[in-house]
Design a protein around this motif. Structure first.
Motif, short mmCIF file in Angstrom:
data_model
loop_
_atom_site.label_atom_id
_atom_site.label_comp_id
_atom_site.label_asym_id
_atom_site.label_seq_id
_atom_site.Cartn_x
_atom_site.Cartn_y
_atom_site.Cartn_z
N LEU A 115 -20.44 -34.43 -49.02
CA LEU A 115 -21.20 -33.64 -49.96
C LEU A 115 -20.78 -33.68 -50.92
N LEU A 116 -20.81 -33.77 -52.28
CA LEU A 116 -19.57 -33.22 -53.55
C LEU A 116 -20.36 -32.92 -54.18
N LEU A 117 -20.25 -31.33 -54.92
CA LEU A 117 -21.69 -30.89 -55.78
C LEU A 117 -20.40 -30.57 -56.74
N ALA A 118 -20.84 -31.56 -58.20
CA ALA A 118 -20.07 -31.69 -59.41
C ALA A 118 -20.81 -31.10 -60.68
N THR A 119 -22.14 -29.96 -60.55
CA THR A 119 -23.19 -29.89 -61.33
C THR A 119 -22.87 -29.63 -62.46
N GLY A 145 -17.56 -35.40 -61.38
CA GLY A 145 -18.60 -35.73 -60.05
C GLY A 145 -17.80 -37.49 -60.37
N LEU A 146 -17.80 -37.87 -61.23
CA LEU A 146 -17.53 -38.85 -61.76
C LEU A 146 -15.87 -40.12 -60.67
N LEU A 180 -9.98 -30.46 -66.09
CA LEU A 180 -9.36 -29.80 -65.30
C LEU A 180 -10.57 -30.42 -64.02
N SER A 181 -11.34 -30.21 -64.63
CA SER A 181 -12.88 -30.99 -63.62
C SER A 181 -12.47 -31.98 -63.14
N GLN A 182 -12.42 -33.29 -64.55
CA GLN A 182 -11.46 -34.39 -63.39
C GLN A 182 -10.36 -34.82 -62.55
#
Ligand SMILES: Cc1cc2nc3c(=O)[nH]c(=O)nc-3n(C[C@H](O)[C@@H](O)[C@H](O)COP(=O)(O)OP(=O)(O)OC[C@H]3O[C@@H](n4cnc5c(N)ncnc54)[C@H](O)[C@@H]3O)c2cc1C
Length: 446
Positions: free
Chosen positions: A109-113, A23-24, A311-313
């Protein structure tokens, strides 16, 4: 109703839920393209699980240094998201006590939960002193608190290594890392896909060796025992290839802390509310741009597949390119492909085997919130309940504070054992994603 900055009147270009690596990275990259971005997160400090840090001790992570470029709404628990004709609305409660209702709107909207620890029930897993591996690490990283004095770290996956090293660094005597899987030499073939992660793992392995902490594979903690109510010891046993106990191999280890984790489960409540498509293995389905099947809705990070912080980043950055209508650099796409291959390889090395369900007995609590033992679930199944929802209605398993986040998969496994066929845990479809008070609900709805 009170609102903070970023309330109903402002329409952001992008609203992000989750200030972890995904998310960040998305938020600061999108802001760099000139978009107006808000990022909401439950925690007081940005960083998510991987970059969790104590007040006044920011980790060295580039996107955190650029946090000022976005509207960061910390301590905002998003309990619902809605899709309108041309925008999304996130409903949140801000602050720990006497929460204030906040609504934030965005064109995209971005879901990065992210995800949470996966637990497998065994006798005694509800004793004080038994922590999830992530919970023990969160205490260390976020609060600087060591959970006990003599610890065993158990479960499966490479995540056990930083937890064990973190505990040892904090002065806890770590008696053993008990790994249920048996990672094979094939692991070496993964190295070219993510050399940085391999170096990181080698560092942890060296730290364990230096401190003479044994790393035992093909074994599990199959029971925890209370000593006057708190944890006093655990039983460690060897497992066969299906994770059934090899009789006669049980050994007891005296300890006051057990940190246990069997990988991660994606956090999907908000995606479930919007009804976007999921993958066959239960993650949010996204295309190469990190777009879901709903126009304007994106997802990145562990909610789209368990793959690690790097990978998330990268996924977060790619989502920002898509939202801004930019073409992503080829190098970023290649990096995602490499890290995705690495993650798939790791998952294959550390699978969950079905024999774990033989560790529990009739009295073992499966749903800890409502104290529902395995025997009661099995009884309900014998009386005709053949899905997790019917079990919930008959036994209250999954009806407590965590709303089945911890127990739904285990309940489905007990049911499968009794009925002799696979039963899947249902995807979350809750109208309220996180626990809130009725007053908060009334404020948010008005
Ligand atoms: C407990 C735990 C500890 C971990 N520790 C490590 C580690 O040491 N090393 C490692 O390599 N990997 C670790 N991982 C794996 C890790 O999750 C990462 O790979 C990485 O942090 C994933 O990034 P992410 O952005 O997808 O999610 P996260 O980092 O999990 O971030 C998601 C964020 O979304 C927020 N959020 C979720 N739902 C809501 C909501 N409804 N409202 C507001 N905010 C919300 C969360 O509070 C969180 O800050 C850990 C995972 C967990 C669950």
């Amino acid at each position: 109703m009170s609102h903070e900055m970023g309330g109903r009147d402002v329409l952001h270009d992008l609203v992000v839920v989750g200030a972890g690596p995904a998310g960040l990275a998305a938020a600061v990259t999108a802001a760099g393209f000139g978009l107006r971005v808000a990022v909401l997160d439950t925690n007081a400090r940005a960083g998510g699980q991987y970059h969790r840090h104590r007040a006044g001790r920011p980790p060295a992570w580039a996107p955190l240094a650029r946090l000022h470029t976005v509207e960061h709404l910390a301590e905002h628990r998003v309990w619902a998201v809605e899709r309108g004709d041309d925008h999304f609305t996130a409903h949140a409660v801000a602050g720990e006590r006497d929460g204030v209702a906040v609504t934030v709107r965005g064109r995209r909207l971005l879901l990065a939960t992210g995800a949470y620890d996966r637990q497998l029930p065994f006798p005694g897993w509800d004793l004080p002193g038994v922590f999830t591996a992530g919970g023990a690490q969160a205490l260390l990283k976020g609060n600087g608190v060591a959970p006990g004095r003599r610890a065993v770290v158990a479960g499966t996956g490479p995540f056990l290594l930083p937890v064990a090293v973190g505990l040892a660094d904090a002065g806890v005597r770590v008696l053993a890392v008990v790994e249920a899987s048996r990672p094979t030499p094939r692991a070496a073939a993964l190295a070219p896909h993510s050399p940085a992660r391999v170096v990181e793992a080698a560092g942890y392995a060296a730290a364990l060796a230096r401190r003479r902490i044994p790393y035992r594979t093909g074994r599990a903690v199959i029971a925890a025992h209370g000593d006057g109510g708190a944890l006093g010891s655990v039983t460690v046993a060897r497992l066969d290839a299906d994770w059934r106990v090899r009789p006669g191999t049980e050994r007891e280890l005296a300890c006051d802390t057990l940190a246990v984790g069997y990988g991660f489960t994606p956090q999907l409540e908000l995606a479930g509310q919007l009804g976007c498509a999921s993958t066959p293995d239960g993650f949010v389905a996204v295309d190469t741009r990190q777009a879901t099947d709903l126009p304007g809705l994106y997802a990145a990070g562990e909610s789209t597949g368990i793959g690690g912080a790097q990978l998330s980043q990268v996924e977060g950055e790619l989502a920002a390119y898509a939202v801004a209508g930019r073409t992503p650099p080829k190098a970023l796409l290649r990096r995602r492909a490499r890290l995705t291959r690495f993650a798939a390889g790791l998952r294959a090395l550390y699978p969950i085997r079905s024999g774990w369900s033989s560790w529990s007995d009739e009295d073992t609590p499966i749903c800890r919130c409502e104290e529902v033992p395995r025997g009661r679930i099995a009884d309900a199944a014998r009386h005709g309940a053949d899905d997790v929802r019917s079990i919930k209605l008959l036994t209250r398993a999954g009806m407590g504070w965590c709303q089945g986040r911890m127990c739904a998969e285990a309940t489905a496994c007990v049911l499968s054992d009794v009925l002799g066929r696979p039963i899947a845990a249902p995807a979350p479809t809750r109208a309220i994603a996180v626990p809130i008070r009725l007053g908060d609900l009334a404020q948010g709805a008005s």
